[in-house]
Design a protein around this motif. Structure first.
Motif, PDB file in Angstrom:
ATOM      1  N   GLU A  29       0.830  -1.210   0.000  1.00 29.57           N
ATOM      2  CA  GLU A  29       0.000   0.000   0.000  1.00 29.57           C
ATOM      3  C   GLU A  29       0.862   1.256   0.000  1.00 29.57           C
ATOM      4  O   GLU A  29       0.516   2.258  -0.621  1.00 29.57           O
ATOM      5  CB  GLU A  29      -0.925   0.106   1.220  1.00 29.57           C
ATOM      6  N   LEU A  30       1.972   1.222   0.729  1.00 27.89           N
ATOM      7  CA  LEU A  30       2.868   2.374   0.801  1.00 27.89           C
ATOM      8  C   LEU A  30       3.484   2.659  -0.564  1.00 27.89           C
ATOM      9  O   LEU A  30       3.563   3.805  -0.995  1.00 27.89           O
ATOM     10  CB  LEU A  30       3.962   2.130   1.850  1.00 27.89           C
ATOM     11  N   ILE A  31       3.898   1.607  -1.254  1.00 24.43           N
ATOM     12  CA  ILE A  31       4.533   1.765  -2.561  1.00 24.43           C
ATOM     13  C   ILE A  31       3.513   2.226  -3.599  1.00 24.43           C
ATOM     14  O   ILE A  31       3.792   3.075  -4.435  1.00 24.43           O
ATOM     15  CB  ILE A  31       5.199   0.450  -3.021  1.00 24.43           C
ATOM     16  N   GLU A  32       2.313   1.668  -3.538  1.00 21.30           N
ATOM     17  CA  GLU A  32       1.281   2.007  -4.526  1.00 21.30           C
ATOM     18  C   GLU A  32       0.591   3.331  -4.222  1.00 21.30           C
ATOM     19  O   GLU A  32      -0.196   3.819  -5.027  1.00 21.30           O
ATOM     20  CB  GLU A  32       0.253   0.878  -4.591  1.00 21.30           C
ATOM     21  N   GLN A  33       0.897   3.914  -3.079  1.00 22.93           N
ATOM     22  CA  GLN A  33       0.270   5.166  -2.655  1.00 22.93           C
ATOM     23  C   GLN A  33       0.573   6.323  -3.616  1.00 22.93           C
ATOM     24  O   GLN A  33      -0.259   7.184  -3.832  1.00 22.93           O
ATOM     25  CB  GLN A  33       0.769   5.500  -1.251  1.00 22.93           C
ATOM     26  N   SER A  34       1.781   6.335  -4.186  1.00 25.36           N
ATOM     27  CA  SER A  34       2.135   7.421  -5.101  1.00 25.36           C
ATOM     28  C   SER A  34       3.296   6.996  -5.993  1.00 25.36           C
ATOM     29  O   SER A  34       4.104   6.142  -5.615  1.00 25.36           O
ATOM     30  CB  SER A  34       2.531   8.674  -4.312  1.00 25.36           C
ATOM     31  N   PRO A  35       3.399   7.617  -7.176  1.00 27.02           N
ATOM     32  CA  PRO A  35       4.532   7.328  -8.063  1.00 27.02           C
ATOM     33  C   PRO A  35       5.868   7.684  -7.413  1.00 27.02           C
ATOM     34  O   PRO A  35       6.873   7.026  -7.653  1.00 27.02           O
ATOM     35  CB  PRO A  35       4.280   8.217  -9.284  1.00 27.02           C
ATOM     36  N   GLU A  36       5.866   8.745  -6.575  1.00 29.12           N
ATOM     37  CA  GLU A  36       7.100   9.145  -5.904  1.00 29.12           C
ATOM     38  C   GLU A  36       7.612   8.031  -4.985  1.00 29.12           C
ATOM     39  O   GLU A  36       8.816   7.782  -4.920  1.00 29.12           O
ATOM     40  CB  GLU A  36       6.889  10.434  -5.100  1.00 29.12           C
ATOM     41  N   ASN A  37       6.709   7.351  -4.290  1.00 27.10           N
ATOM     42  CA  ASN A  37       7.118   6.260  -3.402  1.00 27.10           C
ATOM     43  C   ASN A  37       7.717   5.114  -4.206  1.00 27.10           C
ATOM     44  O   ASN A  37       8.720   4.515  -3.805  1.00 27.10           O
ATOM     45  CB  ASN A  37       5.935   5.759  -2.581  1.00 27.10           C
ATOM     46  N   HIS A  38       7.102   4.824  -5.354  1.00 26.48           N
ATOM     47  CA  HIS A  38       7.619   3.766  -6.212  1.00 26.48           C
ATOM     48  C   HIS A  38       9.015   4.126  -6.734  1.00 26.48           C
ATOM     49  O   HIS A  38       9.926   3.296  -6.728  1.00 26.48           O
ATOM     50  CB  HIS A  38       6.655   3.519  -7.372  1.00 26.48           C
ATOM     51  N   LEU A  39       9.191   5.379  -7.181  1.00 26.76           N
ATOM     52  CA  LEU A  39      10.504   5.844  -7.653  1.00 26.76           C
ATOM     53  C   LEU A  39      11.552   5.766  -6.544  1.00 26.76           C
ATOM     54  O   LEU A  39      12.690   5.362  -6.776  1.00 26.76           O
ATOM     55  CB  LEU A  39      10.414   7.282  -8.149  1.00 26.76           C
ATOM     56  N   ALA A  40      11.157   6.177  -5.344  1.00 20.83           N
ATOM     57  CA  ALA A  40      12.093   6.159  -4.217  1.00 20.83           C
ATOM     58  C   ALA A  40      12.553   4.743  -3.912  1.00 20.83           C
ATOM     59  O   ALA A  40      13.747   4.500  -3.702  1.00 20.83           O
ATOM     60  CB  ALA A  40      11.449   6.793  -2.985  1.00 20.83           C
ATOM     61  N   LEU A  41      11.624   3.789  -3.885  1.00 19.26           N
ATOM     62  CA  LEU A  41      11.997   2.402  -3.597  1.00 19.26           C
ATOM     63  C   LEU A  41      12.917   1.853  -4.684  1.00 19.26           C
ATOM     64  O   LEU A  41      13.943   1.236  -4.377  1.00 19.26           O
ATOM     65  CB  LEU A  41      10.752   1.520  -3.460  1.00 19.26           C
ATOM     66  N   ALA A  42      12.582   2.084  -5.952  1.00 19.05           N
ATOM     67  CA  ALA A  42      13.419   1.580  -7.045  1.00 19.05           C
ATOM     68  C   ALA A  42      14.830   2.164  -6.957  1.00 19.05           C
ATOM     69  O   ALA A  42      15.823   1.449  -7.117  1.00 19.05           O
ATOM     70  CB  ALA A  42      12.778   1.915  -8.388  1.00 19.05           C
ATOM     71  N   ALA A  43      14.929   3.456  -6.677  1.00 20.84           N
ATOM     72  CA  ALA A  43      16.246   4.093  -6.578  1.00 20.84           C
ATOM     73  C   ALA A  43      17.026   3.562  -5.376  1.00 20.84           C
ATOM     74  O   ALA A  43      18.227   3.295  -5.486  1.00 20.84           O
ATOM     75  CB  ALA A  43      16.081   5.604  -6.474  1.00 20.84           C
ATOM     76  N   LEU A  44      16.352   3.404  -4.244  1.00 20.18           N
ATOM     77  CA  LEU A  44      17.029   2.869  -3.057  1.00 20.18           C
ATOM     78  C   LEU A  44      17.561   1.465  -3.306  1.00 20.18           C
ATOM     79  O   LEU A  44      18.685   1.129  -2.893  1.00 20.18           O
ATOM     80  CB  LEU A  44      16.080   2.846  -1.862  1.00 20.18           C
ATOM     81  N   LEU A  45      16.777   0.627  -3.963  1.00 21.64           N
ATOM     82  CA  LEU A  45      17.223  -0.738  -4.246  1.00 21.64           C
ATOM     83  C   LEU A  45      18.441  -0.735  -5.167  1.00 21.64           C
ATOM     84  O   LEU A  45      19.379  -1.509  -4.956  1.00 21.64           O
ATOM     85  CB  LEU A  45      16.076  -1.550  -4.848  1.00 21.64           C
ATOM     86  N   ARG A  46      18.453   0.164  -6.183  1.00 22.41           N
ATOM     87  CA  ARG A  46      19.618   0.247  -7.067  1.00 22.41           C
ATOM     88  C   ARG A  46      20.857   0.725  -6.318  1.00 22.41           C
ATOM     89  O   ARG A  46      21.951   0.208  -6.499  1.00 22.41           O
ATOM     90  CB  ARG A  46      19.324   1.169  -8.254  1.00 22.41           C
TER      91      ARG A  46
END
Length: 196
Positions: A29-46
């Protein structure tokens, strides 16, 4: 932090980092809450994946005072995951009003750059009036490379990857992609510790 003055986007990198530090997957739910959250997670994982194979050569980091290079990248992520300016997109219907966020473009630049072997994107800035269709835009990127990588070749591979992604996925009038290599890191070998 004063919660009354905080933008939720200011915290998302910290919140996601806390989950990842504990080895827990952030709630869907946190990731799907906003595109910014999704971008942040993808960048953190990289960034975390790249950090596993790097040793910082320059203990001073990315010219940001006493912060290390990872702290500098995380600081940039805080800024970059915000939506930023709205970039207009064309559509055949005059009734449609489509836009792309500046944050999404910075995420695209970071993803394209981080896909280039031997390179890690540190900072991305879009210079120009992206809110006006057709206005010239210069993309400025700072990055670090692995020790032993020919720096001019690595910078050119990065520039080409970013330019290609922007041409394919946006309607921006890219005037130039400027790449500055700001750091060199060693690859970590199995017998080395966390840092030399």
């Amino acid at each position: 932090m004063n919660a009354a003055n905080d933008d939720p986007a200011d915290d998302i990198v910290d919140v996601l980092s806390d989950y990842l530090d504990r080895g827990v997957e952030p709630p869907r739910e946190l990731i799907e809450q906003s595109p910014e959250n999704h971008l942040a997670l993808a960048a953190l994982l990289r960034v975390r994946e790249a950090a596993r194979s790097l040793i910082d050569v320059d203990e001073g980091g990315l010219s940001t005072g006493d912060e290390g290079w990872i702290d500098s990248i995380l600081t940039n992520l805080h800024r970059e995951v915000k939506a930023g300016r709205a970039i207009p997109l064309t559509h055949p219907s005059p009734r449609a009003n489509l836009t792309l966020t500046e944050g999404a473009v910075r995420g695209l630049v970071r993803a394209a750059g981080d896909s280039v072997d031997g390179v890690l994107v540190g900072r991305c800035v879009l210079d120009g009036d992206v809110t006006v269709a057709g206005s010239p835009v210069v993309v400025r990127v700072e990055a670090s490379v692995f020790w032993g990588e020919p720096i001019p070749a690595a910078a050119e591979r990065l520039r080409v990857a970013i330019a290609g992604a922007l041409i394919q996925h946006t309607e921006l009038a890219i005037e130039a992609v400027d790449v500055t290599i700001t750091d060199v890191h060693l690859r970590r070998t199995d017998d080395e510790g966390q840092q030399s």
